[in-house]
Design an enzyme around this catalytic site. Structure first.
Site, mmCIF file in Angstrom:
data_model
loop_
_atom_site.group_PDB
_atom_site.id
_atom_site.type_symbol
_atom_site.label_atom_id
_atom_site.label_comp_id
_atom_site.label_asym_id
_atom_site.label_seq_id
_atom_site.Cartn_x
_atom_site.Cartn_y
_atom_site.Cartn_z
ATOM 1 N N ASP E 105 68.785 -30.070 -91.852
ATOM 2 C CA ASP E 105 69.948 -29.735 -91.186
ATOM 3 C C ASP E 105 70.215 -30.702 -90.012
ATOM 4 O O ASP E 105 70.019 -29.837 -88.780
ATOM 5 C CB ASP E 105 70.203 -28.275 -91.009
ATOM 6 N N GLY E 232 42.797 -40.416 -100.067
ATOM 7 C CA GLY E 232 42.057 -40.967 -99.054
ATOM 8 C C GLY E 232 43.014 -42.054 -98.600
ATOM 9 O O GLY E 232 44.405 -42.195 -98.882
ATOM 10 N N GLY E 258 49.949 -36.392 -92.647
ATOM 11 C CA GLY E 258 50.156 -37.945 -92.404
ATOM 12 C C GLY E 258 49.999 -38.181 -90.874
ATOM 13 O O GLY E 258 49.459 -39.211 -90.290
ATOM 14 N N ASP E 259 50.832 -37.380 -89.957
ATOM 15 C CA ASP E 259 50.977 -37.610 -88.824
ATOM 16 C C ASP E 259 49.872 -37.307 -88.122
ATOM 17 O O ASP E 259 49.391 -37.951 -87.038
ATOM 18 C CB ASP E 259 52.009 -36.797 -88.030
#
Lengths: 317, 317, 317, 317, 317, 317
Positions: E105, E232, E258-259
């Site tokens: 949103d 990995g 991932g961050d």
């Protein structure tokens, strides 16, 4: 006018959060749950219009149950009663070896006094399918008659009848159940039954395919679905037996899985699917249900479709 | 061996958080509550040793109730029953004009079948005071006999008897209550009664002082305490009437206020206080109770003392 | 076919628990709220059948809103949209001097694109009353036309029209509001308006009685109700002005008070009450609403009756 | 007079909900936990009467701990202290690779000053078993003497002594532990020790069977139980070694597993079971514990029996 | 002056507790989350100083986001805006086959209007690394220019640039993404990209090693990291490809994995690690992140070290 | 470089929800709170930049405290310690006659060992105001020296000094406090003191105006503010005494009210306000604080302005 009308008791479901023990709980989560409304909800989620009939006390607890069911999208047609309790069940979730445990508190309920004449029979006769389960006649002798009378009324009106055997050993003995429920069989078109119940209560033997075949042959059902938990289900129809494996699922709440299966099966059959296809959507709906807390299968038709098409792939964003 | 032994039903108390409506609740707070265990707890907090007698189902719900009471510091001597329900009450807290509302779900309970012979009478006869309330005989005809028999047994053992009239209009009519409870009066030493009940149920007239005097004169009580809610209480003893105003309090939970009062009154009387002093500590305990969620008066004797001495002064740090 | 049909936006209402600041909140309570569905719910609680019309995104958020409204007992007739947001509002509860604060997040909503032709006009024309508010035309220029067209359609079908002025200064300026809303006045039978709005937006002067009279005289309303918060309301009908004081109440949530008032007023008028009686029930409903968390007036007709009859007396048990 | 008396510190256990990090927590769940009270609870659940001895600050925190323990069904015999802190531990639950983490905050506690003469030695000498652990002497030099003295007193009174080695590397070094604890060994009948501790702290080598045998031979124990986590336990008695595998379990809280094992083992031995049978019930109790949040093994004897008999089968209803 | 400066949108993240469905939620957990602030937090946890740049509405919602980020230990340098919304995302956690679902949103946000000239370019040019992702230019055409301009400014100031491709199919099509993002490639030193995106969006083929090699060869990156979820990651640097497997982990929240990987990778590279070592710490950080609720990798450098050294062993106490 | 630098202990604040008793709590709300960080936050909210200096254990609990303070918008400059506890306080909220109760658990803390040489004195000397309270020297003898030394360093650097007397009777006796704190007076410019402390601890007599005058005359303060709870405050400056009444407020959490007052007073003085105006904004900030849960005055400058201008009017929407 709904596609499917179901009849039965829906209880207030009270469960401690997470895996807390009931005897140590300081808080209970409240939901509504009962096989027949669960089936109505699942059918409705798959596209059928659905109405649940019942008798409910005119109290905040009764309104709590009816409000939740309406919120899940089905219609309710309820006899409001000034006598009798609201049925309740306490649910303790636990993994193995403790296992999920249900404690019924459903004596002296309003519904146990429900008679067929209290309901709007036209509702049933205008529907395509009338559904109830083997739990209802286990609740009182009055309800044994009522169940029989409503099944008869449905047949008389040309409405197809579907029935989930649903043996509950905390309600009655296998002998009582067999004696009562087999009397209802002549009025039933579609029977859903767990393999375990077919063996333990009805005394049949064999693997699920054989059970389905024997049940279908011995009685006058048009369709028999034999469920076998995490191993899937078997459907007998027109003397042919179809298998469908269950989907793998990360279970957060197993309650209502069978009802999700049955509701979806009926909805898809009403929508014109053949038995193998309906079994597939039923299994997909059941697998989604297990990821959702509460009795109700709050799925969308698109989600079920995605499971059948196996289109999931990690986080959707 | 306890100073005070109480007998009665303690229910599971289920209440939506804050001011939520029961019909809209997704969560219920769980506590145990019942007049007789509330009195035992309050007495125990004020220094008396206390035991609660009851009959409780051998289920997680029954254990939930008993565990909480033990956690509040009293002894429990319980007949564990394999039949009968655990009594439950639903509680909706609300300010005016809605008002706090109680919904009983206490039919077919284990305790409703309790007979005097099931209990260890020595427990009662070894105590200094035996206490029960007018709620107990309202629960079943069996309990009417049991209440009478336990009061008699107490007297026979030289144990003093105390009784809170506690009329509940959701359980029986004024006529039934009057007929049943006045039969118990000859076996009672200390009567606690709300002014409203003295008027509505027993038909007495007058202000609280007059009510206390009339009750004390007409029956063979040694002590009569007439409570009048936020206006305090009146104690009649040795033909003298003593008044005590209620303390001002920021109420968060009014349930159990009267029980806190009664438990503290008994404990202080056992400790040797005269009636006016006991009334003072009883009023202080009741005022503290109203700041505490739940039925139980989880106060300390020091806190009660501080209220009586009026030593509070803002935040204590 | 419902007695009353309402049209407008219902938002997802997100509020931190208790008095927590939004900027510090780790948890938000979720409810649905909007003036027009609030009115439908209140009317329904007082005995009128009610339907809410709207346009809602076909998303979990949209279904969340509709599900809750259905759970409160009203019918919903919703255009499901694949475009546009679900309107949201954040609500921070606080006492004085902070005060309750509303933060709207209602741009680009599905409903802002709703046109009259998307709705089933028969629903409106079959009802006795059609209701909307001055919030709806404040949401988009499209909705200005839609509001006008639906009011016209109602009139054309012989359906009475009711309108709550509901000026919101976070949505538009007084000038915009006056210009837009006065154009709708010719199509309105019953006007509800806050005294403050009559003064600030419409430029009228005088006490509430005078405001009601001036409004009733100047425009072609059959009924004008001027509300004045905790001081009650004034009703003008057939050139007569009637006063009703507000009931005292322990407020836990003021949001929706006016809607509860209006819904109850309409329901009682539909039920045949004269204006003073309807005002009385409206005021009682509003006072009960303030004890209930959430926008919706989850009351029963019996509870409203009890307030009017002033039958409350402490804890009911 | 209890079958088993235990002595040690029970801490307030504060843990963020679910897997939340402590450094980010806005809420902590409160429970009481300590090896010796955990053992008492488990023993009590299996049918032994149990009392926990300790020294506890006379504060709300101290009362919080004692109240919970009483609520779980054991007796408490506590020296209330006006000095010293209530020990606390913070618990962060996490799966791998983060792992569950315990942060002790147990300096300057009331119990660290407890001397043997403060306790009612008759309590110990009237019991069948006296139990404490290697944690207690790690808490203060005073407690080293106290532990020794209480073990001696037990022996002197003919009470059997049981001891869980329980090495905690956040409290002391292996060298300190070995030196202190081996001095207590002559006074101990039943030793429970983790294989890891037998190796790391005591310097023994070999598999658990060998460890049990070596320990049993070298010291004067009647019974040695060597635990090895999820691989089960080994019991040495009368020069014979018995193995028992652990049951598979869906773990929600691993804390207290060893204590559940030990408590059940002692209770079953007291009840007359031979060592292999007692190991089996101990393992079943431990497996159930892991499904229950909190330190305490809130199981019933029936549930343990069902695990041993392997009678579980899906949802019980 | 920070080691790493990141730029992007951070949203309010609203998620129902546990596995509850959004359409049935009565409560939402609130957190802040966005790829670029997630990366800053992870880098900061591994020892780099980090600043997050953004444009945020001057509202409680905007302050809620910034406050949380500061609380996690990074610096924030924010343009406070009086126009534009605070971006929000709704998150439904679920296991298979339902899967975790994100509902954005984030239309009309304040950040979508952010231009490079609004930011303090010195902040970027004084840092060692400037980082942003492919999400930012997907949010508005303004942001496409802004992203390009900030990358250019960084390069001009001698600051190294890192970029996570992060294709989001709920924001734009693969074609739009490819066209926009490849234009940014010439300004990027370190590229992180999921193998799936390299294939689906950029049209490369081959296994992750091949993808890394092709990307590194075709464009002018110094380093390319290709991630492949639970299998990995692969790092290409100086024409050499290095593999690192992911650690096994008990996932409670996959968002931000991932961050966490990228932030840790950058921090360790800044700290002087070679690529294989940095990949190892990145994978360890990512595995820990999955055990932590929320977007942010609230780990400590010691915990990451312990995973790399594999030193975990049951409960730490 | 901050406008104001404060120094002191901030504790973890653990409080049962609502009015629950600590001894019965199953859940504790976690916040950070301490007079000196509270003052920094309030000053920062009113527009001053603020830094809090302290010594904090390098544990999750220490990080929990620092993270929250940073999240509220202030800078923190903390000596991370590997020894010493994190101070904690338990808070029981209650209305009268129970009253709010604080239980300190702040022995052996990291900060109790803090010496002046551990801090960056430039931070203090670059600020306009250095602030601490009479709580700090109450915590250890080391901190008495540290407080003195930091005040001296501030003076030496030309930084103005402000001090809140803040006598805590759970930490030390009036005699100890007087002896220690009056020694600090020569180094203090602005003194804030409760009228009660001026009387009880310092032995002054008279009404607040007289107290302010006597304190201002006897010592070398430039400004003296005497607070008197709900009756407002008095400010003495340049031999003139100014009064300001407190604003009426719906209190949800009184903790931190005085700190909000002081922080706002300092910030407004720094901003150039005269004493009467600064008192007005301080009183407004304090009144808003009381509507906010937690120690911190999470207000905005606009909200404070609105209270001063009295612009509130019901729900803002």
């Amino acid at each position: 006018m709904s596609d499917i009308v179901t009849f039965g008791e829906t209880m207030l479901r009270l469960s401690p959060p997470d895996s807390e023990r009931l005897e140590n709980a300081d808080e209970l989560e409240v939901r509504a749950g009962g096989a027949e409304s669960n089936v109505a909800i699942a059918a409705s989620r798959l596209g059928a219009s659905a109405t649940w009939l019942s008798k409910v006390p005119e109290t905040p607890l009764g309104r709590r149950v009816v409000g939740e069911l309406r919120g899940h999208g089905i219609e309710t047609d309820v006899v409001w009663s000034h006598r009798g309790r609201q049925g309740t069940y306490y649910l303790e979730h636990a993994g193995e070896p403790r296992g999920t445990n249900v404690i019924y508190d459903r004596e002296n309920t309003a519904i146990s006094t429900a008679e067929a004449r209290e309901f709007d029979i036209d509702r049933i006769q205008d529907a395509q399918v009338f559904f109830t389960t083997g739990i209802t006649p286990a609740l009182s002798t009055t309800l044994r008659d009522t169940t029989l009378n409503l099944l008869k009324a449905a047949r008389k009106g040309g409405t197809s009848t579907a029935f989930d055997f649903n043996y509950r050993n905390k309600l009655w003995s296998p002998d009582e159940a067999r004696e009562t429920l087999t009397k209802l069989f002549p009025g039933i078109d579609i029977l859903v039954i767990a393999a375990r119940d077919a063996r333990t209560v009805l005394g049949f033997e064999g693997d699920p395919r054989q059970l389905a075949h024997k049940l279908g042959s011995q009685y006058d059902f048009t369709t028999v679905v034999v469920t076998r938990g995490e191993e899937g289900a078997v459907g007998w129809h027109d003397s042919v037996v179809h298998d469908h494996a269950a989907y793998e699922t990360d279970t957060v709440d197993p309650i209502g899985t069978g009802d999700a299966f049955t509701g979806a099966f009926i909805a898809r059959r009403l929508d014109g699917d053949d038995v193998p296809t309906a079994l597939e959507y039923a299994a997909a709906t059941a697998s989604l249900k297990r990821t959702i807390p509460g009795d109700a299968a709050l799925v969308t038709a698109d989600e079920v479709e995605a499971v059948v098409k196996d289109s999931s792939e990690g986080i959707s964003r």
